[in-house]
Write a protein that holds these residues in place. Structure first.
Motif, short mmCIF file in Angstrom:
data_model
loop_
_atom_site.label_atom_id
_atom_site.label_comp_id
_atom_site.label_asym_id
_atom_site.label_seq_id
_atom_site.Cartn_x
_atom_site.Cartn_y
_atom_site.Cartn_z
N LYS A 121 49.57 -56.01 -0.42
CA LYS A 121 48.76 -55.12 -0.43
C LYS A 121 48.63 -54.87 -1.98
N LYS A 122 49.80 -54.74 -2.61
CA LYS A 122 49.77 -54.48 -3.95
C LYS A 122 49.40 -55.47 -4.85
N GLY A 123 48.53 -55.53 -6.02
CA GLY A 123 48.17 -56.60 -6.77
C GLY A 123 46.65 -56.38 -7.12
N LEU A 124 46.16 -57.42 -7.48
CA LEU A 124 44.78 -57.29 -8.17
C LEU A 124 43.94 -58.85 -7.93
N LYS A 125 43.03 -58.52 -7.29
CA LYS A 125 42.22 -59.93 -7.22
C LYS A 125 41.13 -59.75 -8.33
N LEU A 126 41.20 -60.66 -9.16
CA LEU A 126 40.50 -60.60 -10.50
C LEU A 126 39.38 -61.60 -10.19
N GLU A 183 52.10 -50.62 -9.01
CA GLU A 183 50.68 -51.00 -8.47
C GLU A 183 50.56 -52.56 -8.28
N MET A 184 51.21 -53.33 -9.34
CA MET A 184 50.94 -54.52 -9.50
C MET A 184 51.96 -55.57 -9.05
#
Lengths: 390, 449
Positions: B8-13, B384-385
C-alpha cells in the motif's frame, strides 16, 4: 521576469565563489531564493524531485497561523475598548491591535532572522526557513503589553540557547517559540502573568481589569463568559491563543496539507479530555476539588492556550516524537499533563507551555522505546531462525 | 498457490514519454564498454592487453579478491582501449566489435540433469556469475557462498520502466533453462515476482516460487519481495538477478554461446515519439546506436529516473540497465516557486500542491531539484514511501552517524539504495538518501564484511 533575474545575477556577482563577499553568500541566497526557486539540478541519486521544499512547508504553517493572528489583532482592540465601555467598529479594534502587535512581529523577525543569517554565514550553510514560523509564533503567544525589548531578548535566548547551541535547525530539543515564552515567563513574571496584563493597557487604565478565565477560576471567582465566547475567542488572553475557532481553521490547513501531524493533535485532545473527565469526576469520588478541576472538561479544551499549543507547538516535527507510535504517546501525555498542571498547580494557571516543553524533553525517550520495539522484532526473527537451524 | 505481495505504501509516478510496445533491432554498436564501476566494490584485474583479439565470452577482467567473479566480453573483436582515471583506476574497457560476432563455445549442458557443483562451476567460470548480485550490500555474488534463496523480479514498478513480457517475449525457453540452472545454486527457493494483473507466460514458469505483486512502486523492487517473503537476517546471503540475464544464462547452457543480448526500452519526454520503443542491442552498447532523436538540454539516464546513472550521448549504456530515460534538464529559475498550491503541474506527493487531486495525470518531469538541501525537519513523510517494516529516518540517521550497531539493529541488511529512491524523491529537505544508504552499506562491508 528575465530582466529581474539578470538584475539579481548582477547584484549577486560579488558574492560568487572566489569574489570578495563570498562568505556572505548564504545571506544573499536566502533573499534570492525567496524570489526564485534556484536552477539547481539533481546531482546524485534520483534525477527528479518532488515539488515540495522546506520553504513551501514553512509558508504553509504561516498561512495556517494567519486566521488566529488576524483575530488576535481584532480581539486585542475589542477587549481594550469594551472594557472601557466603548463599542468599537471592526476596523478601529483591528487597528488598535495591529498598532500593538505589528511592532512585536517586526522585532521578532528582525532580531531572529538577523541571528539566523549571522549563524548561516558563520557556519557556511544556507539559511533555514524554520524561523519564519518561530518568528511569527513568538509574538502570537505573548501578552499584548510586553515591552519590545523583552520580545527581542526572548528571541535571542530562544535562537541562541534553544536552537543554535544544539546545532541549529533540526537539532533542537525544545520548541524555540515556547523556549522564548518560557524565558520571558520566568525572567519577567510580572509581565507574563497576573490579572493586569491580558488586555491592552490594563496596567495603565484603571477601568480595565481583564483577567483570563483560567486566572479567575484559579482565584475561585465566577466566570462571566459563556462557552460560545470561549470558542470564538472574544476573551482576554495571549494575543492569538483565544480563538479556538480560528485555531481549528489553522489546524484544518495543517492537517489537510499534512504539514502538521493529525496524530499529535488528536491524541493531545484525547489526553486533555481524559484528564478533564477524571478531574470532573472527583466530587463523585468524594474529593472536593477546586474551581479549575470542576470546570467542565470540554471547556478546558477551548480556553487558555491549550488549543493553540497542541495545534501549532506540539506538532513542531523537530521537537516532537518522530516515530508514528511515538507521536500518539507524545500527544496523549501532553494533553494529560497540560490539564494536570493547569488545574492542580496554583502557581501556573496555564499548563500547556510547560507540558509541551516537558514532553519535548521526553520525546527522544519515547522514540527510543518505539525504535527498540522495531529492533526487538528483528532480533526475535533472527533468534527464531537460529533455533530452527540449530 | 503463488505468494501474494500487496503493497500500500509507496508511489505510482505517472510520467509523460512512455514508449510504444514494439521491438526493433538497434544499429550495430561499433564499440562496447565494460565499466568496473557497474559492479559495486569490484576491483578489476585485467586479463588482456590493448590490441588483444577476443571472442564473445572471453574473460576481460576479474575481481582482485575473487578470481571466480569474472566479466567476459559481450562481443568479439579487438580490445581497443583501457581508459584510466586517477591513480590508474580502470574506468572503462572499450572493445571494438566485429561485424559478425564470433562466440566462444562453452558446449551445452542440461542443468536439471547435472550435478549442482558442475552447474555452479560453469556459471562462475564462464562469467555468468557476474549477473548475480548479493544481498546484503548489492555487490557481485561471491562464488563461495550458497545463498538461502534467489530472487528475480519480473515486474518493474519504477516510472517508465520496461515490461518484462516484452523483454522476454521470444526468450521463454531460455528463461526456463536459466531458472533451472539457478535452482542448483541455492539450497532454498528461487522466487519469481510477476505482475498480478498480467496473464503472461511468466506465471507458468516451472521450478520457481511464484510471487504475484500488486501495489505502487516500490512493490516490484527485489528488496520488497525479500522483505515480504524471507526477510534478511544478519549473516544471511540472498542472490538477485534480472530476468533478461536469466535468459542469457539459459541460452548459454543450451547453445554454449554467451549471447549478451539486451533489450533496452528508450523512454522519457525528451525523446522523440518515433524513437520511444524497445531496441534489441548488446550489453554495454553505445547510446547513440539506439538513441537517435532527442531534444537538446536534456539528461540521458542509463536506468530509470529514480535510480539510474547519467550518461553522455556518446557514452555507453550500463551493464545492468535495460532502460534509457531521457528527460529535460531543469536548469531554470522559477519565480515564487515555493508558494503553496502554485505550479501544480510539477508532481508532488505532498499535500501542499494540488497535484494529489489528479492521481492519474501524467507529468512532464525535469531534473530541477525544486528547492535546496536543508536540515531534516519534516517527519512522517519517509514512512509513507517505505513499505518495509523499517524506520527509514532512523536508519538514514544511523548511516549518517556511521553507528554500525544501530544500522544493523534497524535493518541495514534488508535494504539497498534503490529501496530509498522514493524517500529521496519525496523528501522535503532534499537529502541524498540513496547515497547515504550506499555509504552506510559500504561502511558495513569494510567493518563487518
Amino acid at each position: 521576469m528575465n530582466w529581474i533575474r539578470q538584475k539579481i545575477d548582477q547584484i549577486k556577482e560579488p558574492f560568487e565563489p572566489g569574489n570578495k563577499l563570498e562568505k556572505y553568500r548564504p545571506a544573499i541566497n536566502a533573499l534570492d531564493t525567496f524570489l526564485f526557486v534556484p536552477d539547481h539540478t539533481t546531482k546524485k541519486g534520483a534525477h527528479i524531485r518532488d515539488a515540495v521544499d522546506l520553504k513551501r512547508t514553512m509558508i504553509t504553517v504561516v498561512l495556517a497561523l494567519i486566521p488566529a493572528l488576524i483575530f488576535g489583532m481584532w480581539n486585542t482592540g475589542y477587549q481594550h475598548f469594551t472594557q472601557l465601555g466603548e463599542n468599537p467598529a471592526f476596523l478601529e479594534a483591528f487597528l488598535h491591535g495591529a498598532y500593538k502587535i505589528v511592532p512585536m512581529i517586526v522585532v521578532s523577525y528582525a532580531v531572529g532572522l538577523g541571528l539566523e543569517f549571522a549563524f548561516a554565514i558563520m557556519r557556511g550553510h544556507e539559511v533555514n526557513e524554520g524561523y519564519l514560523v518561530t518568528g511569527l509564533l513568538i509574538p502570537m503567544i505573548m501578552p499584548v503589553d510586553i515591552p519590545l525589548w523583552m520580545v527581542a531578548l526572548s528571541v535571542i535566548f530562544a535562537v541562541l540557547i534553544g536552537k543554535e547551541a544544539f546545532g541549529g535547525t533540526g537539532m533542537n530539543i525544545l520548541n524555540p517559540a515556547l523556549t522564548a515564552r518560557a524565558f520571558a515567563f520566568f525572567a519577567y513574571p510580572t509581565y507574563m502573568s497576573g490579572n493586569k496584563i491580558w488586555v491592552s493597557e490594563a496596567s495603565n487604565v484603571d477601568g480595565i481589569s481583564g483577567e483570563t478565565i483560567l486566572g479567575s477560576l484559579a482565584a475561585n471567582k465566577e466566570v462571566t463568559y459563556n462557552a460560545a465566547e470561549m470558542f470564538t475567542g472574544v476573551i482576554p488572553g495571549s494575543i492569538a491563543e483565544t480563538s479556538t475557532l480560528c485555531i481549528v481553521a489553522g489546524a484544518l490547513i495543517l492537517i489537510l496539507t499534512k504539514v502538521g501531524d493529525w496524530r499529535i493533535i488528536l491524541s493531545g485532545i484525547i489526553g486533555a479530555a481524559a484528564m478533564g473527565l477524571l478531574l470532573n469526576a472527583l466530587p463523585s469520588m468524594g474529593v472536593e476539588g477546586n474551581g479549575l478541576t470542576n470546570f467542565p472538561w470540554y471547556n478546558h479544551l477551548i480556553v487558555g492556550g491549550f488549543a493553540f499549543g497542541i495545534v501549532f507547538m506540539a506538532t513542531d516535527p523537530v521537537s516532537a516524537a518522530q516515530t508514528m507510535k511515538g507521536k500518539w504517546i507524545y500527544g496523549i501525555l501532553i494533553g494529560l499533563t497540560a490539564i494536570l498542571i493547569r488545574t492542580l498547580n496554583p502557581a501556573y494557571p496555564e499548563g500547556i507551555m510547560l507540558s509541551i516543553l516537558l514532553l519535548n524533553v521526553f520525546a527522544p525517550t519515547i522514540d527510543h522505546y518505539v525504535i527498540e520495539g522495531n529492533i526487538k522484532k528483528r532480533k526475535k526473527r533472527l533468534d527464531m531462525k537460529s533455533v530452527k537451524t540449530a | 498457490m503463488p505468494i501474494d505481495v500487496k503493497i500500500k505504501k509507496g508511489l505510482k509516478l505517472n510520467l509523460k514519454g512512455e514508449a510504444k510496445n514494439s521491438i526493433e533491432q538497434a544499429q550495430k554498436s561499433k564499440t562496447v564498454a565494460l565499466r568496473p564501476s557497474n559492479f559495486h566494490s569490484l576491483v578489476p584485474k585485467l586479463v588482456l592487453k590493448e590490441g588483444a583479439k577476443i571472442k564473445a565470452g572471453d574473460e576481460v577482467f576479474f575481481s582482485k579478491y575473487s578470481d571466480k567473479t569474472r566479466v567476459v566480453s559481450p562481443v568479439s573483436g579487438v580490445l581497443k582501449e583501457i581508459k584510466r582515471g586517477a591513480k590508474r583506476k580502470i574506468l572503462e574497457v572499450i572493445i571494438e566489435a566485429d561485424d559478425n560476432i564470433e562466440y566462444k563455445d562453452f558446449g551445452s549442458m542440461n542443468p536439471l540433469e547435472s550435478e549442482s557443483s558442475l552447474v555452479k562451476e560453469r556459471i562462475f567460470s564462464t562469467g555468468l556469475g557476474i549477473f548475480l548480485n548479493q544481498r546484503p550490500y548489492n555487490i557481485p555474488a561471491n562464488a563461495d557462498d550458497t545463498p538461502k534463496a534467489i530472487y528475480i523480479s519480473a515486474y518493474d514498478t519504477a516510472p517508465l520502466s520496461a515490461s518484462y513480457e516484452m523483454v522476454l517475449k521470444d526468450k521463454a525457453e531460455h528463461f526456463q533453462i536459466g531458472i533451472n540452472a539457478l535452482t542448483k545454486l541455492t539450497g532454498g527457493k528461487v522466487y519469481l515476482g510477476v505482475d498480478k494483473q498480467s496473464a503472461s507466460f511468466l506465471k507458468d514458469v516451472q521450478n520457481v516460487e511464484l510471487i504475484t505483486i500488486s501495489g505502487p512502486h516500490p512493490a516490484g523492487n527485489v528488496g520488497t519481495l525479500i522483505h515480504e517473503t524471507e526477510p534478511m537476517n544478519r549473516g544471511e546471503r540472498v542472490w538477485t538477478i534480472n530476468p533478461e540475464d536469466v535468459a542469457i544464462i539459459g541460452e548459454q547452457f543450451k547453445t554454449g554461446k554467451y549471447n549478451a543480448e539486451r533489450t533496452v526500452i528508450v523512454t522519457g519526454s525528451a525523446v522523440n515519439e518515433n524513437n520511444r520503443k524497445y531496441f534489441k542491442t548488446i550489453i554495454g552498447s553505445e547510446v547513440k546506436s539506439f538513441l537517435t532523436d532527442f531534444e537538446e538540454n536534456s539528461r540521458i539516464i542509463s536506468g530509470n529516473v529514480l535510480t539510474g546513472e547519467k550518461v553522455e550521448s556518446d557514452g555507453y549504456i550500463n551493464f545492468f540497465s535495460n532502460t534509457l530515460t531521457v528527460i529535460p534538464e531543469g536548469n531554470e529559475y522559477r519565480m515564487f516557486g515555493w508558494v503553496p498550491f502554485k505550479d501544480n503541474d510539477i508532481h508532488s506527493a505532498s499535500k501542499t500542491s494540488l497535484s494529489w487531486l489528479f492521481p492519474n495525470k501524467k507529468y512532464d518531469v525535469n531534473t530541477n531539484l525544486n528547492g535546496e538541501e536543508r536540515a531534516l525537519v519534516v517527519t512522517g513523510e519517509m514512512e509513507e514511501m517505505m513499505p518495509m517494516d523499517i524506520l527509514p529516518m532512523q536508519l538514514i540517521k544511523a548511516c549518517m552517524a556511521g553507528d554500525i550497531e544501530k544500522m544493523e539493529n534497524l535493518g541495514i541488511y534488508e535494504v539497498v539504495p534503490e529501496d530509498f529512491a522514493l524517500v529521496e524523491y519525496t523528501n522535503t529537505s532534499k537529502i541524498e538518501a540513496q547515497e547515504i544508504i550506499r555509504n552506510g552499506l559500504d561502511l558495513m562491508i569494510t567493518e563487518v564484511g
